[in-house]
Every structure is written in C-alpha cells, then in structure tokens.
Design a protein around this motif. Structure first.
Motif: not given
Length: 140
Positions: A1-7, A12-16
């Motif tokens: 399981m990954s760390d929740i901090s990635v979410f 998180v990049s907000t806009e492309t």
C-alpha cells in the motif's frame, strides 16, 4: 500500500495545459500557425457544464425526462478548456459578429478544425483513457 500523502492536495498536479495548433489559418506576423492553449478542468467544473447542458422535457405520461444536449455540452467543455485565445473577449466576439464564447468558437473554426479541437479537449481532460488502460498503468 502507498502512503496516503500522495493524495493530499499539495502533492497532486491540479491542472494540465497543452499547446495545440487548432488551425493553420491563424498565423502570427512571421506566417507561422499560432498555438491555442488548452487546459484541463476539474470534475466540479465539468459537473457545472453538464448541468448547464441538461434539458428537461415532458416524456410519456407527463413525467419529467432529463437529457444532456451533447452538442451544447461539448461546446461548453471546449470553451472552458481553451485558455488562449480568450473566447470571452468582447472585441474578439465583435470581430466575428457574434455574442457568446460558444457561438464564437463555432464561427471561428471550420467543421474539421472544431472536431479536432473537441478531440484534443476530451483527451486533455482524460476522456480518452479506457479504465482497463488505467489499471494496466497502475500495475506497471
């Protein structure tokens, strides 16, 4: 399981955004095609667009029926995703003799150019990805 901090929002990049030549007809002073800048939108923005493109009518037995006008939805999605040129610019709209960004974008572009723009807008907003492709990416 990954760390929740990635979410977390800060991670998180907000806009492309992406530059796209929508038409060879729009050229700069050097005669080179000018790129349009497309941006991704959030689901919150998409929901607002979807609601604005939803029509209510009476169906059989007088029941309310709701349906999304796909043409209007895609037009609104395109307008929301075009960061440059500013389709809401009054001077630009006046130059084409129209009012409203949705009307302007249809007036500015040829049918094929508009169709290609819609494809790019859908792509930048993630509508081109199959869920199975996403699962494979996650596995790798």
């Amino acid at each position: 399981m990954s760390d929740i901090s990635v979410f977390l929002a800060g991670n998180v990049s907000t806009e492309t955004s992406e530059e796209v030549v929508v038409s060879d007809r729009f050229k700069n002073k050097d005669g080179k095609p000018v790129s349009w800048v497309l941006r991704s939108i959030t689901e919150e923005e998409n929901d607002t667009i979807r609601k604005a493109a939803t029509k209510r009518s009476k169906g059989k037995g007088g029941q309310q029926v709701t349906e999304i006008d796909q043409t209007e939805y895609l037009s609104r999605l395109a307008v929301a995703s075009v960061a440059f040129p500013n389709l809401k610019d009054v001077e630009l709209q006046k130059s084409y003799g129209v009012l409203g960004a949705e009307t302007l974008i249809r007036k500015m572009l040829l049918a094929g150019e508009y169709a290609n723009l819609i494809l790019k807008v859908q792509e930048i907003n993630g509508f081109d990805k199959d869920i199975n492709e996403l699962v494979e990416e996650a596995k790798n």
